[in-house]
Design a protein around this motif. Structure first.
Motif, PDB file in Angstrom:
ATOM      1  N   ARG A 484       0.839  -1.206   0.000  1.00 30.45           N
ATOM      2  CA  ARG A 484       0.000   0.000   0.000  1.00 30.45           C
ATOM      3  C   ARG A 484       0.873   1.255   0.000  1.00 30.45           C
ATOM      4  O   ARG A 484       0.602   2.220  -0.726  1.00 30.45           O
ATOM      5  N   SER A 487       2.622   1.746  -3.457  1.00 33.29           N
ATOM      6  CA  SER A 487       1.770   2.010  -4.621  1.00 33.29           C
ATOM      7  C   SER A 487       1.020   3.330  -4.540  1.00 33.29           C
ATOM      8  O   SER A 487       0.230   3.623  -5.438  1.00 33.29           O
ATOM      9  N   ARG A 488       1.222   4.119  -3.503  1.00 31.75           N
ATOM     10  CA  ARG A 488       0.493   5.385  -3.405  1.00 31.75           C
ATOM     11  C   ARG A 488       0.879   6.299  -4.566  1.00 31.75           C
ATOM     12  O   ARG A 488       2.029   6.664  -4.741  1.00 31.75           O
ATOM     13  N   GLY A 489      -0.128   6.654  -5.363  1.00 34.95           N
ATOM     14  CA  GLY A 489       0.098   7.513  -6.518  1.00 34.95           C
ATOM     15  C   GLY A 489       0.696   6.806  -7.710  1.00 34.95           C
ATOM     16  O   GLY A 489       1.037   7.446  -8.715  1.00 34.95           O
ATOM     17  N   THR A 490       0.823   5.485  -7.662  1.00 32.47           N
ATOM     18  CA  THR A 490       1.418   4.745  -8.766  1.00 32.47           C
ATOM     19  C   THR A 490       0.962   3.286  -8.703  1.00 32.47           C
ATOM     20  O   THR A 490      -0.060   2.967  -8.077  1.00 32.47           O
ATOM     21  N   ARG A 491       1.711   2.421  -9.337  1.00 33.54           N
ATOM     22  CA  ARG A 491       1.436   0.979  -9.305  1.00 33.54           C
ATOM     23  C   ARG A 491       2.663   0.247  -8.757  1.00 33.54           C
ATOM     24  O   ARG A 491       3.803   0.650  -9.012  1.00 33.54           O
ATOM     25  N   GLU A 509      -2.395  -0.734  -6.465  1.00 28.93           N
ATOM     26  CA  GLU A 509      -2.478   0.527  -7.208  1.00 28.93           C
ATOM     27  C   GLU A 509      -3.041   1.610  -6.297  1.00 28.93           C
ATOM     28  O   GLU A 509      -4.084   1.423  -5.664  1.00 28.93           O
ATOM     29  N   ASP A 510      -2.311   2.724  -6.218  1.00 29.23           N
ATOM     30  CA  ASP A 510      -2.738   3.892  -5.463  1.00 29.23           C
ATOM     31  C   ASP A 510      -3.165   3.536  -4.040  1.00 29.23           C
ATOM     32  O   ASP A 510      -4.225   3.956  -3.571  1.00 29.23           O
ATOM     33  N   GLY A 511      -2.341   2.740  -3.370  1.00 26.20           N
ATOM     34  CA  GLY A 511      -2.606   2.402  -1.978  1.00 26.20           C
ATOM     35  C   GLY A 511      -3.636   1.318  -1.758  1.00 26.20           C
ATOM     36  O   GLY A 511      -4.024   1.056  -0.608  1.00 26.20           O
ATOM     37  N   ARG A 512      -4.040   0.631  -2.806  1.00 22.72           N
ATOM     38  CA  ARG A 512      -5.077  -0.400  -2.689  1.00 22.72           C
ATOM     39  C   ARG A 512      -4.542  -1.717  -3.247  1.00 22.72           C
ATOM     40  O   ARG A 512      -3.981  -1.747  -4.344  1.00 22.72           O
ATOM     41  N   THR A 555       3.203  -3.234 -14.076  1.00 24.63           N
ATOM     42  CA  THR A 555       3.888  -1.980 -13.745  1.00 24.63           C
ATOM     43  C   THR A 555       4.417  -1.235 -14.962  1.00 24.63           C
ATOM     44  O   THR A 555       4.713  -0.036 -14.874  1.00 24.63           O
TER      45      THR A 555
END
Length: 716
Positions: A484, A487-491, A509-512, A555
């Motif tokens: 998490r 991946s914040r703001g990215t993958r 992806e994006d914290g998820r 990615t």
């Protein structure tokens, strides 16, 4: 050493009389182990340590067997009446050179080993005299008759494998003890029974290795094998190919074989020959023996699959390859793989890797009893098979995983984790793992700490359009909190694998977290279809390479062999302070009740926690923290006081929780209990805190749990 026939004749009758006294006292189990020496492969221990000559014979037996024999014969040897034989002392006069002798021994060495080393140091030549006389006397008519008649008399009427082997071994050991006792006593060196027994074993072992097994042994052994034979049976090992083939045979390695019919298997006298791609390298062979034909044909992961009929004349065929080199171990054969009965058999041979030439050839042989039938070719796809059959070779189609097969020969071949972050920078990735980019360390020092204390670490490198993080035998990149953060703001995607075959492919992806699963698990999310398309994880070959293809597709960043080489060349990594683990709610059934009722830190009483109002469940959790803090002497710690006061983790306490998971893990279970108490699910908080706390209490855990039951009763 020049020993006259007159000396041998003089000793013959004396040795026979002593053998009669010794032989009944030899216990059957070690005697049977000695009796089976002609059947045993060369042991590795003495040769691996560079021991040669007669002294090595004792080492080849290991430590337990000589000590077992010494324990059984110690009193007898001490009491043996030994005649004086002046001619023996004349063979090895006492040295009178006045030289001092220094003797040392290894702690933990057996008594017999130490005694023989001492004999060699203080009376050089005495052991060699015992060995040579034992060999000469084994051919003396009176002694030879005793050896053969002893085995025959013990075997009459009972074809028991252990009994025949024990009689064989005991006869030769009795000869060794008799000669050793007589010779060493006459030399003034036989007062210690350990010396006599050690010399006897040293002398008898080579004779037993060279002696043929008794006439009744083969029938007794076959009867034993048939009586205890069970299906199915599995074995595997490495075999060195010989002239582009290995064999399954009841007799010798086949001199020739024609593979033109099916390109893989040829029936030969006594068995079959299998055509390998390599001329003389090692191949892996698995053998499975079934009671009946397998229900299906497993074609996945194999290039060629052929089955043929074969008639066994007596059974117990072995996998044969190139012979082992003299004096060392090596891939030579897998002995006695097929059932111990004659008859018609079916054998299905699977092969893969014959075209590659990369040392990864593998074979599986499946054997079962079956009437003779025609050969069947189930699969024929490799180029070698086509050439052998005189067919045009198929075109070689590139596979997505080919770009990552380098990992199979890298330092990550057996275990590791590769995490890729798209459009990231190395410092951000290092921080997301809980490490400090301003504190690099040498990789060898980090690895040493990881081996000693299991402390995690990473190495990072910029790659095309992203950043790669590598863990050698670590797996933080497969954890949810790290993914998490990464991946914040990215993958971000990671692939973890270990030596036991466990894997985990994760996408975020994006914290998820989008998905995290074992390679080969079916995925229903349509968004993953283009990521996993044409990656056949059911085919076990190159599974890690296939997983890395999926990481690249998700990615958009490829990992090249040179990227890993740059990491290893730099030799720099970062110590990881693991992020807080995730807190999960209690598992519940569809009706809302707690799953796994009757289980928990309080046993069946754990279920009573579910009946409490949520505020009392929270009160129970924080009582556990407070009471455990008192027990581990942290009740006055400011960070602990602050957490109890606000019933939450303070930043300082969060750092302490994380720090407790590495190094010497000081008060790990207390800090784990405190962390669990902050679970948003009050019931999970109470159960989790109590579960961690009971380990913090150690030997007083039962008292703590009794106290917890009292508090629980009051809260109700």
């Amino acid at each position: 050493m020049d020993i006259s026939d007159a000396v041998v004749d003089e000793l013959g009758s004396l040795v026979v009389q002593t053998m009669w006294s010794v032989r009944p006292r030899i216990p059957a189990p070690p005697a049977a182990a000695l009796g089976r020496l002609p059947l045993s492969s060369d042991e590795f221990g003495s040769y691996a340590m560079g021991e040669k000559g007669i002294r090595a014979e004792l080492s080849r037996l290991g430590q337990l067997l000589p000590e077992r024999v010494l324990g059984a014969l110690e009193l007898l040897v001490a009491e043996l009446a030994v005649p004086e034989v002046p001619s023996l002392a004349a063979l090895l006069p006492v040295p009178e050179d006045g030289k001092a002798v220094m003797f040392g021994y290894l702690a933990g060495a057996g008594e017999t080993t130490t005694a023989i080393d001492k004999l060699e140091a203080f009376r050089p030549g005495a052991l060699a005299l015992v060995v040579e006389l034992t060999a000469r006397l084994s051919e003396h008519s009176d002694v030879a008759a005793q050896l053969h008649s002893a085995v025959a008399s013990d075997s009459v009427g009972a074809l028991d494998e252990a009994g025949v082997a024990a009689a064989h071994g005991a006869a030769y050991l009795a000869l060794g003890v008799a000669v050793a006792a007589i010779v060493l006593r006459n030399l003034g060196e036989g007062d210690d029974p350990a010396t006599v027994v050690g010399a006897a074993l040293t002398a008898a072992s080579p004779l037993l290795r060279a002696a043929p097994m008794p006439a009744g042994y083969a029938a007794a052994r076959i009867a034993q094998l048939r009586d205890g034979y069970l299906y199915p049976r599995y074995s595997s090992g490495n075999v060195r190919a010989c002239a582009h083939r290995f064999a399954l045979s009841e007799s010798d390695f086949p001199a020739t074989a024609d593979f033109g019919d099916n390109g893989l298997v040829a029936v030969a006298p006594g068995g079959i020959a299998v055509r390998t791609g390599t001329a003389d390298a090692t191949v892996h062979v698995t053998v499975e023996v079934l009671e009946a034909a397998p229900s299906d044909v497993d074609l996945s992961g194999w290039d060629e699959v052929v089955e043929v009929a074969w008639t066994a004349s007596h059974g117990l065929a072995s996998i044969l390859g190139a012979p082992q080199s003299e004096g060392r171990g090596g891939p030579g054969s897998l002995e006695e793989q097929t059932p111990p009965w004659p008859g018609n058999y079916r054998i299905r041979v699977y092969a893969t890797g014959r075209d590659e030439g990369d040392g990864q050839e593998s074979y599986k042989l499946t054997v079962w009893q079956s009437p003779a039938t025609d050969p069947v070719v189930h699969k024929r796809t490799d180029r070698l098979g086509h050439r052998l059959r005189g067919e045009a070779e198929p075109l070689v189609a590139a596979k997505p995983e080919d770009a990552y097969r380098w990992v199979e020969k890298s330092a990550l071949a057996d275990a590791g984790t590769i995490t890729v972050v798209a459009a990231g920078n190395p410092d951000t990735v290092v921080r997301s793992f809980g490490a400090d980019p301003a504190a690099p360390e040498r990789m060898d020092e980090l690895e040493e700490r990881a081996m000693e204390r299991n402390d995690p670490w990473i190495a990072v490198a910029s790659i095309a359009d992203g950043v790669m993080a590598v863990e050698y035998n670590g797996y933080r990149g497969s954890h949810g909190p790290e993914l998490r953060a990464l991946s914040r703001g990215t993958r971000a995607a990671s692939l973890y694998w270990n030596v036991n075959g466990l894997t985990r492919l994760s996408f975020a992806e994006d914290g998820r977290i989008i998905a995290a699963f074992e390679l080969g698990e079916q995925q229903q999310d349509p968004a993953l279809e283009p990521i996993l398309r044409d990656l056949d994880f059911d085919d076990y070959r190159n599974r890690i390479a296939k997983g890395l293809v999926a990481v690249e597709r998700f990615t958009g960043s490829a990992v090249a062999e040179g990227d890993l080489a740059r990491v290893e060349s730099a030799g720099i990594g970062f110590a990881v302070l693991p992020l807080l683990g995730e807190l999960h709610p209690v598992w519940r059934e569809s009706d809302g009740s707690r799953a796994q009722q009757g289980h928990g830190p309080l046993g069946a009483d754990t279920d009573l926690l579910a009946d409490l109002p949520t505020e009392r469940q929270q009160a129970m959790a924080w009582w556990v923290v407070r009471r455990t803090a008192e027990y581990v002497h942290l009740a006055e710690d400011p960070a602990v006081i602050a957490c109890i006061e606000i019933r939450a983790l303070t930043p300082e306490a969060e750092l302490r929780v994380r720090q407790s998971s590495i190094g010497d893990q000081t008060n790990y279970w207390f800090w784990s209990a405190l962390h669990q108490a902050t679970n948003p699910d009050p019931l999970a908080a109470a159960i989790g805190a109590m579960d961690g706390a009971r380990y913090a209490w150690g030997p007083a855990a039962a008292d703590f749990l009794d106290e917890a039951r009292t508090v629980l009763t009051d809260l109700r």
